[in-house]
Design a protein around this motif. Structure first.
Motif, PDB file in Angstrom:
ATOM      1  N   HIS A  48       0.877  -7.470 -10.519  1.00  0.00           N
ATOM      2  CA  HIS A  48       0.421  -7.066  -9.183  1.00  0.00           C
ATOM      3  C   HIS A  48      -1.011  -6.545  -9.237  1.00  0.00           C
ATOM      4  CE1 HIS A  48       1.227  -6.236  -4.990  1.00  0.00           C
ATOM      5  NE2 HIS A  48       0.626  -5.056  -5.130  1.00  0.00           N
ATOM      6  N   ARG A  49      -1.339  -5.849 -10.298  1.00  0.00           N
ATOM      7  CA  ARG A  49      -2.718  -5.371 -10.447  1.00  0.00           C
ATOM      8  C   ARG A  49      -3.675  -6.550 -10.571  1.00  0.00           C
ATOM      9  NH1 ARG A  49      -2.630  -1.897 -15.214  1.00  0.00           N
ATOM     10  NH2 ARG A  49      -1.701  -0.206 -14.005  1.00  0.00           N
ATOM     11  N   ASN A  50      -3.268  -7.590 -11.273  1.00  0.00           N
ATOM     12  CA  ASN A  50      -4.099  -8.796 -11.370  1.00  0.00           C
ATOM     13  C   ASN A  50      -4.285  -9.446 -10.005  1.00  0.00           C
ATOM     14  OD1 ASN A  50      -4.533  -8.613 -14.123  1.00  0.00           O
ATOM     15  ND2 ASN A  50      -2.770  -9.880 -14.655  1.00  0.00           N
ATOM     16  N   ALA A  51      -3.242  -9.415  -9.182  1.00  0.00           N
ATOM     17  CA  ALA A  51      -3.351  -9.980  -7.837  1.00  0.00           C
ATOM     18  C   ALA A  51      -4.330  -9.179  -6.988  1.00  0.00           C
ATOM     19  CB  ALA A  51      -1.976 -10.015  -7.171  1.00  0.00           C
ATOM     20  N   ILE A  52      -4.310  -7.872  -7.130  1.00  0.00           N
ATOM     21  CA  ILE A  52      -5.272  -7.027  -6.407  1.00  0.00           C
ATOM     22  C   ILE A  52      -6.685  -7.322  -6.886  1.00  0.00           C
ATOM     23  CG2 ILE A  52      -6.022  -4.650  -6.019  1.00  0.00           C
ATOM     24  CD1 ILE A  52      -3.103  -3.800  -6.157  1.00  0.00           C
ATOM     25  N   TRP A  67       0.628   7.605  -3.130  1.00  0.00           N
ATOM     26  CA  TRP A  67      -0.442   8.101  -4.001  1.00  0.00           C
ATOM     27  C   TRP A  67      -0.381   7.465  -5.386  1.00  0.00           C
ATOM     28  CZ3 TRP A  67      -0.699  11.268  -8.415  1.00  0.00           C
ATOM     29  CH2 TRP A  67      -1.967  11.767  -8.702  1.00  0.00           C
ATOM     30  N   VAL A  68       0.827   7.289  -5.939  1.00  0.00           N
ATOM     31  CA  VAL A  68       0.963   6.629  -7.235  1.00  0.00           C
ATOM     32  C   VAL A  68       0.482   5.181  -7.146  1.00  0.00           C
ATOM     33  CG1 VAL A  68       2.670   5.731  -8.874  1.00  0.00           C
ATOM     34  CG2 VAL A  68       2.752   8.124  -8.171  1.00  0.00           C
ATOM     35  N   SER A  69       0.739   4.521  -6.024  1.00  0.00           N
ATOM     36  CA  SER A  69       0.253   3.150  -5.834  1.00  0.00           C
ATOM     37  C   SER A  69      -1.257   3.094  -5.931  1.00  0.00           C
ATOM     38  CB  SER A  69       0.719   2.614  -4.478  1.00  0.00           C
ATOM     39  OG  SER A  69       2.119   2.573  -4.390  1.00  0.00           O
ATOM     40  N   TRP A  70      -1.908   4.058  -5.315  1.00  0.00           N
ATOM     41  CA  TRP A  70      -3.379   4.142  -5.394  1.00  0.00           C
ATOM     42  C   TRP A  70      -3.832   4.348  -6.836  1.00  0.00           C
ATOM     43  CZ3 TRP A  70      -8.382   4.038  -4.893  1.00  0.00           C
ATOM     44  CH2 TRP A  70      -9.188   5.062  -5.395  1.00  0.00           C
ATOM     45  N   GLU A  71      -3.235   5.318  -7.521  1.00  0.00           N
ATOM     46  CA  GLU A  71      -3.698   5.672  -8.863  1.00  0.00           C
ATOM     47  C   GLU A  71      -3.411   4.578  -9.887  1.00  0.00           C
ATOM     48  OE1 GLU A  71      -5.422   8.058 -10.171  1.00  0.00           O
ATOM     49  OE2 GLU A  71      -5.644   9.392  -8.441  1.00  0.00           O
ATOM     50  N   VAL A  72      -2.253   3.968  -9.808  1.00  0.00           N
ATOM     51  CA  VAL A  72      -1.828   3.031 -10.856  1.00  0.00           C
ATOM     52  C   VAL A  72      -2.246   1.595 -10.554  1.00  0.00           C
ATOM     53  CG1 VAL A  72       0.195   2.085 -12.045  1.00  0.00           C
ATOM     54  CG2 VAL A  72       0.083   4.522 -11.521  1.00  0.00           C
ATOM     55  N   LEU A  73      -2.295   1.225  -9.279  1.00  0.00           N
ATOM     56  CA  LEU A  73      -2.574  -0.165  -8.924  1.00  0.00           C
ATOM     57  C   LEU A  73      -4.019  -0.407  -8.495  1.00  0.00           C
ATOM     58  CD1 LEU A  73       0.674  -0.878  -6.866  1.00  0.00           C
ATOM     59  CD2 LEU A  73       0.217  -1.494  -9.247  1.00  0.00           C
ATOM     60  N   ALA A  80       8.303  -3.487 -10.514  1.00  0.00           N
ATOM     61  CA  ALA A  80       9.107  -2.788 -11.510  1.00  0.00           C
ATOM     62  C   ALA A  80       8.416  -1.462 -11.838  1.00  0.00           C
ATOM     63  CB  ALA A  80       9.272  -3.639 -12.761  1.00  0.00           C
ATOM     64  N   MET A  81       8.375  -0.576 -10.821  1.00  0.00           N
ATOM     65  CA  MET A  81       7.687   0.701 -10.952  1.00  0.00           C
ATOM     66  C   MET A  81       8.433   1.743 -10.127  1.00  0.00           C
ATOM     67  SD  MET A  81       3.646   1.610 -10.257  1.00  0.00           S
ATOM     68  CE  MET A  81       3.625   1.416  -8.468  1.00  0.00           C
ATOM     69  N   GLN A  82       8.494   2.956 -10.658  1.00  0.00           N
ATOM     70  CA  GLN A  82       9.108   4.072  -9.944  1.00  0.00           C
ATOM     71  C   GLN A  82       8.210   5.297 -10.059  1.00  0.00           C
ATOM     72  OE1 GLN A  82      12.132   6.643 -11.712  1.00  0.00           O
ATOM     73  NE2 GLN A  82      13.540   6.060 -10.068  1.00  0.00           N
ATOM     74  N   PRO A  83       7.769   5.883  -8.935  1.00  0.00           N
ATOM     75  CA  PRO A  83       7.911   5.399  -7.557  1.00  0.00           C
ATOM     76  C   PRO A  83       6.855   4.341  -7.255  1.00  0.00           C
ATOM     77  CG  PRO A  83       6.691   7.439  -7.556  1.00  0.00           C
ATOM     78  CD  PRO A  83       7.065   7.180  -8.997  1.00  0.00           C
ATOM     79  N   GLY A  84       6.914   3.778  -6.042  1.00  0.00           N
ATOM     80  CA  GLY A  84       5.916   2.813  -5.618  1.00  0.00           C
ATOM     81  C   GLY A  84       6.345   1.379  -5.725  1.00  0.00           C
ATOM     82  N   GLY A  85       7.654   1.123  -5.730  1.00  0.00           N
ATOM     83  CA  GLY A  85       8.127  -0.245  -5.889  1.00  0.00           C
ATOM     84  C   GLY A  85       7.731  -1.202  -4.779  1.00  0.00           C
ATOM     85  N   PRO A  86       8.001  -0.895  -3.488  1.00  0.00           N
ATOM     86  CA  PRO A  86       7.685  -1.847  -2.418  1.00  0.00           C
ATOM     87  C   PRO A  86       6.170  -1.965  -2.199  1.00  0.00           C
ATOM     88  CG  PRO A  86       9.299  -0.193  -1.714  1.00  0.00           C
ATOM     89  CD  PRO A  86       8.711   0.295  -2.991  1.00  0.00           C
ATOM     90  N   GLN A  87       5.669  -3.182  -2.152  1.00  0.00           N
ATOM     91  CA  GLN A  87       4.235  -3.412  -1.995  1.00  0.00           C
ATOM     92  C   GLN A  87       3.990  -4.653  -1.147  1.00  0.00           C
ATOM     93  OE1 GLN A  87       1.684  -1.471  -3.314  1.00  0.00           O
ATOM     94  NE2 GLN A  87       3.174  -0.077  -4.271  1.00  0.00           N
ATOM     95  N   GLY A  88       2.836  -4.663  -0.475  1.00  0.00           N
ATOM     96  CA  GLY A  88       2.388  -5.845   0.253  1.00  0.00           C
ATOM     97  C   GLY A  88       0.967  -6.187  -0.141  1.00  0.00           C
ATOM     98  N   ILE A  89       0.630  -7.476  -0.133  1.00  0.00           N
ATOM     99  CA  ILE A  89      -0.716  -7.901  -0.503  1.00  0.00           C
ATOM    100  C   ILE A  89      -1.044  -9.211   0.192  1.00  0.00           C
ATOM    101  CG2 ILE A  89       0.134  -9.087  -2.586  1.00  0.00           C
ATOM    102  CD1 ILE A  89      -2.556  -8.323  -3.925  1.00  0.00           C
TER     103      ILE A  89
END
Length: 404
Positions: free
Chosen positions: A8-12, A312-318, A284-293
């Protein structure tokens, strides 16, 4: 178990890469803090630009000590006639043999001088009311800052991609540079969604919660140097959200929503963007599983979960690591390996991200793994990342830690 975090990070990264190729923007030093250089910065002058004194003292010609007898273990001492003092900013006259010139820190070394002797080593140890002064011998170059000893004119002093912090901006100013080419910060629209949301400061109605996500995410983005503006759609009507996103797409480089991306019956973000170039997945992440792109109106779009810690975890990790890589700003989080103060459990097949505090060389978990624990988030200064293939870690086990 879901899409991997790396995928998912590669997709971003692929989504945002075209924005990193935009033309540079010329900004004043006052308006460039936290941004990244778009081109190498080349020194137009040397630093220091001239030989100058490192100390308050006396500028001398070391050749004047040759032939003088050694008075003690400190070497030769001789008497000098005192020349005109040299304050910082003055252009001094040439120093003639047999004279010593009082010189202030940073002042230009006079022609002929090749060393400075600190005033406290002089006899008498002062500047005022002196016709002569006795000084000990020193080696050439003593307490002299040579021209170009810090930076040579023509040298690349900051490489493209360097994040401009106070030290980097100070260097540019010291070189006489007033404006720098930077990678323009992204303009981000942050839209909170949900009929249950009330604005901070408003009284809560039955079943309502205050909207923390808009403040949380927009503040994180601004702190990272982005131009973020927060809005909220306090309904579950897909048309309301779509109208807000279409309006934001007129000015934003990136559209971000929080909420409405899970598997519930009233997921407004999913419903609003069903006909758009947007994909929804579960990481496959907890928390922050549901995502859209994807894209909305041609503008890059990211959909984060609605729980505050998940957002917030989505911001920091992704997102933050991708921005650091593509734009050079914000700075990547510092990563350490530290031992756990206590044991933890982690779900199989998921990257678990726990909030923590570093204390005395160990990492102490703060709160549980829940995605709603704002108090624990506010009391944290680090993240602990537990790999997908790890389910149990005992106290003392080493873990990957990101410092916040």
């Amino acid at each position: 178990m879901g899409t991997s975090v790396a995928a998912h990070r590669n997709a971003i990264r692929a989504l945002l890469a075209p924005l990193a190729a935009r033309e540079p923007e010329l900004r004043s030093l006052d308006d460039a803090l936290g941004l990244a250089l778009a081109r190498d910065l080349v020194a137009p002058v040397s630093l220091p630009p001239f030989d100058n004194s490192q100390m308050d003292g006396f500028a001398v010609r070391t050749a004047d000590f040759e032939g003088w007898p050694t008075a003690n273990d400190d070497g030769a001492r001789r008497e000098f006639a005192v020349a005109a003092p040299i304050p910082a900013g003055a252009v001094p006259a040439r120093l003639v043999p047999g004279r010593a010139a009082p010189i202030m820190t940073g002042a230009m070394l006079p022609e002929g001088a090749d060393a400075v002797i600190p005033v406290e080593r002089a006899v008498p140890p002062r500047f005022a009311d002196l016709a002569t002064v006795t000084l000990p011998s020193v080696e050439p170059g003593t307490f002299v800052r040579r021209a170009g000893s810090d930076v040579a004119a023509g040298a690349v002093v900051l490489a493209a991609g360097t994040r401009l912090g106070p030290a980097q901006l100070g260097l540019a100013a010291g070189l006489g540079i007033a404006d720098v080419p930077v990678r323009a910060p992204l303009r981000v629209a942050v839209v909170s969604t949900g009929a249950e949301l009330a604005a901070p400061g408003e009284a809560l109605g039955p079943g309502q919660i205050h909207d923390a996500n808009g403040t949380l995410l927009a503040a994180a983005l601004r702190e990272a140097g982005l131009d973020a503006r927060a809005a909220a759609v306090r309904s579950d009507e897909p048309g309301d959200l779509l109208a807000e996103l279409n309006e934001a797409a007129r000015w934003a480089d990136l559209l971000m929503t929080t909420g409405g991306v899970s598997k519930g019956a009233f997921e407004a973000t999913k419903l609003a963007l069903a006909e758009h170039d947007v994909e929804f997945a579960h990481l496959a992440m907890q928390p922050g599983g549901p995502q859209g792109i994807g894209r909305v109106g041609g503008v890059p779009f990211l959909g984060f979960p609605g729980n505050p810690v998940s957002c917030w975890v989505s911001w920091e990790v992704l997102l933050r690591p991708v921005l650091a890589e593509l734009f050079g700003a914000p700075a990547a989080r510092r990563r350490l390996t530290l031992p756990l103060a206590a044991s933890l459990d982690s779900p199989e097949g998921k990257l678990q991200v726990r909030r923590a505090r570093v204390d005395g060389g160990v990492v102490v978990l703060v709160g549980g793994p829940g995605s709603h624990l704002l108090g624990a988030l506010a009391g944290s200064d680090a993240l602990v990342l537990v790999p997908e293939d790890v389910t149990v870690l005992p106290a003392g086990a080493d873990v990957e830690v990101w410092l916040l």
